[in-house]
Design a protein around this motif. Structure first.
Motif, mmCIF file in Angstrom:
data_model
loop_
_atom_site.group_PDB
_atom_site.id
_atom_site.type_symbol
_atom_site.label_atom_id
_atom_site.label_comp_id
_atom_site.label_asym_id
_atom_site.label_seq_id
_atom_site.Cartn_x
_atom_site.Cartn_y
_atom_site.Cartn_z
ATOM 1 N N LEU A 82 0.716 -1.192 -0.120
ATOM 2 C CA LEU A 82 -0.103 -0.061 0.007
ATOM 3 C C LEU A 82 0.730 1.442 -0.096
ATOM 4 N N THR A 83 2.049 1.287 0.495
ATOM 5 C CA THR A 83 2.731 2.511 0.792
ATOM 6 C C THR A 83 3.846 2.342 -0.500
ATOM 7 N N GLY A 84 3.997 1.250 -1.063
ATOM 8 C CA GLY A 84 5.241 1.399 -2.047
ATOM 9 C C GLY A 84 4.608 1.378 -3.553
ATOM 10 N N GLU A 85 3.415 1.084 -3.917
ATOM 11 C CA GLU A 85 2.606 1.008 -5.143
ATOM 12 C C GLU A 85 1.990 2.553 -5.454
ATOM 13 N N PRO A 86 2.081 2.852 -6.621
ATOM 14 C CA PRO A 86 1.509 4.004 -6.878
ATOM 15 C C PRO A 86 -0.128 4.238 -6.623
ATOM 16 N N ASP A 87 -0.786 3.151 -6.658
ATOM 17 C CA ASP A 87 -2.422 3.224 -6.634
ATOM 18 C C ASP A 87 -2.688 1.822 -5.692
ATOM 19 N N TRP A 88 -3.991 1.929 -5.241
ATOM 20 C CA TRP A 88 -4.600 0.600 -4.486
ATOM 21 C C TRP A 88 -4.619 -0.584 -5.520
ATOM 22 N N ARG A 89 -4.937 -0.397 -6.791
ATOM 23 C CA ARG A 89 -4.945 -1.488 -7.699
ATOM 24 C C ARG A 89 -3.641 -2.259 -7.839
ATOM 25 N N ALA A 90 -2.747 -1.446 -8.089
ATOM 26 C CA ALA A 90 -1.438 -1.928 -8.003
ATOM 27 C C ALA A 90 -0.782 -2.414 -6.751
ATOM 28 N N ALA A 91 -1.177 -2.007 -5.791
ATOM 29 C CA ALA A 91 -0.818 -2.518 -4.517
ATOM 30 C C ALA A 91 -1.419 -4.069 -4.081
ATOM 31 N N LEU A 92 -2.650 -3.936 -4.634
ATOM 32 C CA LEU A 92 -3.428 -5.158 -4.361
ATOM 33 C C LEU A 92 -2.719 -6.335 -5.221
ATOM 34 N N SER A 93 -2.673 -5.931 -6.496
ATOM 35 C CA SER A 93 -1.864 -6.942 -7.345
ATOM 36 C C SER A 93 -0.704 -7.498 -6.866
ATOM 37 N N ALA A 94 0.222 -6.574 -6.224
ATOM 38 C CA ALA A 94 1.595 -6.833 -5.902
ATOM 39 C C ALA A 94 1.425 -7.788 -4.650
ATOM 40 N N TYR A 95 0.385 -7.368 -3.735
ATOM 41 C CA TYR A 95 0.051 -8.220 -2.460
ATOM 42 C C TYR A 95 -0.372 -9.660 -2.940
ATOM 43 N N ASP A 96 -1.134 -9.680 -3.888
ATOM 44 C CA ASP A 96 -1.683 -10.866 -4.516
ATOM 45 C C ASP A 96 -0.443 -12.120 -4.928
ATOM 46 N N THR A 97 0.384 -11.359 -5.742
ATOM 47 C CA THR A 97 1.526 -12.118 -6.373
ATOM 48 C C THR A 97 2.360 -12.766 -5.465
ATOM 49 N N GLY A 98 2.675 -12.141 -4.403
ATOM 50 C CA GLY A 98 3.612 -12.209 -3.244
ATOM 51 C C GLY A 98 3.160 -13.410 -2.341
ATOM 52 N N ARG A 99 1.917 -13.084 -1.675
ATOM 53 C CA ARG A 99 1.333 -13.941 -0.694
ATOM 54 C C ARG A 99 0.664 -15.179 -1.045
ATOM 55 N N ALA A 100 -0.044 -15.097 -2.434
ATOM 56 C CA ALA A 100 -0.488 -16.451 -3.164
ATOM 57 C C ALA A 100 0.407 -17.501 -3.163
ATOM 58 N N THR A 101 1.773 -17.212 -3.569
ATOM 59 C CA THR A 101 2.818 -18.002 -3.695
ATOM 60 C C THR A 101 3.145 -18.681 -2.309
ATOM 61 N N SER A 102 3.268 -17.697 -1.224
ATOM 62 C CA SER A 102 3.699 -18.205 0.181
ATOM 63 C C SER A 102 2.639 -19.119 0.599
ATOM 64 N N GLY A 103 1.365 -18.838 0.324
ATOM 65 C CA GLY A 103 0.055 -19.646 1.099
ATOM 66 C C GLY A 103 0.221 -21.131 0.338
#
Length: 395
Positions: free
Chosen positions: A325-346
């Motif tokens: 949320l603090t490192g991406e330009p908008d909330w859509r990009a932030a959620l996309s980055a979050y999804d990519t990283g955490r889904a793999t970890s899950g």
């Protein structure tokens, strides 16, 4: 925010730090969640990462463990035969004080609604509408984070095809005041115990009680009795006072015949109102974010507790969400980055939990023939890539 336990409070803190102007937390349970007294353990390295990120604090009551001692029943020997010892650099916590500390970190500007169950989640063109109760009015939000556990209403809306899968065995859990432990000098405070038997094991360790003392915390995994008239097709748990007599009988049989006398008596010391049962489920959502819906904690992934990283995973989800949320330009990009990283970890944690479940419960080795070298080799095989205790949180 749907869900106000450890995952929910951490995610609320992440949303606030990530720039959310208003945060509302809905928690279905009434009363004070800090009254829960079960234990959890956190790997030292994962703790250091989470402390640096501002999600845990050294002021919380904790106990340092150093080694994991494996015992198998051996005649009348009180502790049984010690198969071997493995490193165990973990800190133990009491769930209640940990939740309370996180709850206090959530800013006062956030609205926390206890005893409020979200019954439906509907995505609209300009937001998400939540309904509370069958006749309650809906409320609209720009973004909804589901941290509402393995029966998550938010996950049902985001990933309706995902269903928790019953693993075929149960976890009996108990905790009691350390003053009731017989001969405590036989068991050092820094030792986590794995008392193993064909078809299961019990994990035992001490935790803080939050008042300056200690509690004995244990979890025993094995298959239910064949005559149990219960089905576990739908996710459920059996709280204290609701266990069928066959479950008490099964536990007593394991304690008396499969565990060494000391560990069996420890389990027997637990009273009925201190005992509950959790059927083992696992699943992971294919996506941690879908449009305006976000998943965290057990709402996103439930890995079997053998991984030693459940609470860590929930706190890491929050840490990752804040960074996105603090490192991406908008909330859509932030959620996309979050999804990519955490889904793999899950996915990796679920796979690890299944491997450990096979080795520790479903297809146990011949523990009576195991020694230190055999234990080390066996553990390397079941742990695989070394994810026990949770993986390092990367950027």
């Amino acid at each position: 925010m749907v869900g106000g336990s450890i995952a929910g409070c951490a995610a609320a803190l992440a949303a606030h730090r990530g720039g959310a102007a208003e945060v509302t937390v809905f928690e279905r349970a009434p009363g004070h969640l800090a009254d829960r007294g079960v234990g959890l353990a956190m790997h030292n390295d994962r703790y250091a990462e989470l402390e640096a990120a501002g999600y845990v604090d050294a002021s919380m009551p904790w106990l340092q463990l150093g080694r994991r001692c494996w015992y198998v029943r051996d005649g009348s020997a009180p502790l049984g035969r010690r198969i071997g010892v493995l490193p165990f650099p973990f800190r133990t916590y009491n769930w209640g004080p940990l939740w309370r500390e996180l709850r206090e970190r959530v800013p006062g500007s956030a609205e926390f609604r206890s005893g409020t169950a979200v019954t439906s989640v509907e995505v609209t063109p300009d937001g998400v509408e939540l309904a509370m109760g069958p006749d309650g009015p809906g409320e609209r939000f720009d973004l909804v984070i589901g941290a509402d556990g393995y029966r998550s209403a938010v996950r049902t809306a985001a990933c309706p095809e995902v269903r928790p899968r019953y693993a075929g065995y149960l976890a009996w859990r108990g905790a009691f005041a350390a003053e009731r432990l017989m001969a405590p000098e036989l068991w050092p405070d820094e030792d986590c115990v794995y008392a193993v038997f064909p078809g299961g094991h019990v994990i035992i360790y001490r935790i803080p009680d939050g008042r300056g003392g200690l509690r004995i915390n244990w979890v025993l995994y094995t298959a239910p009795p064949p005559d149990l008239a219960l089905r576990f097709d739908n996710p459920t748990s059996l709280p204290p006072g609701t266990l069928a007599e066959t479950l008490h009988t099964r536990l007593a049989h394991i304690a008396d015949t499969r565990l060494a006398p000391y560990w069996g008596q420890l389990v027997r010391t637990t009273t009925a109102d201190e005992l509950f049962v959790q059927p083992m489920y696992d699943f992971t959502a294919p996506h941690y974010a879908n449009g305006r819906l976000v998943l965290a904690g057990d709402a996103a992934t439930v890995a079997r507790p053998h991984t030693g990283g459940g609470a860590v995973k929930a706190l890491q989800d929050a840490t990752a969400l804040e960074k996105c949320l603090t490192g991406e330009p908008d909330w859509r990009a932030a959620l996309s980055a979050y999804d990519t990283g955490r889904a793999t970890s899950g996915r990796s944690m679920v796979e690890l939990g299944r491997r450990l479940g096979v080795g520790l419960v479903e297809q146990t080795p011949d523990w009576s023939a195991m020694d230190q070298g055999g234990l080390e080799k066996w553990w390397q095989q079941v742990d695989g890539s070394g994810g026990f205790g949770g993986r390092r949180l990367t950027s």
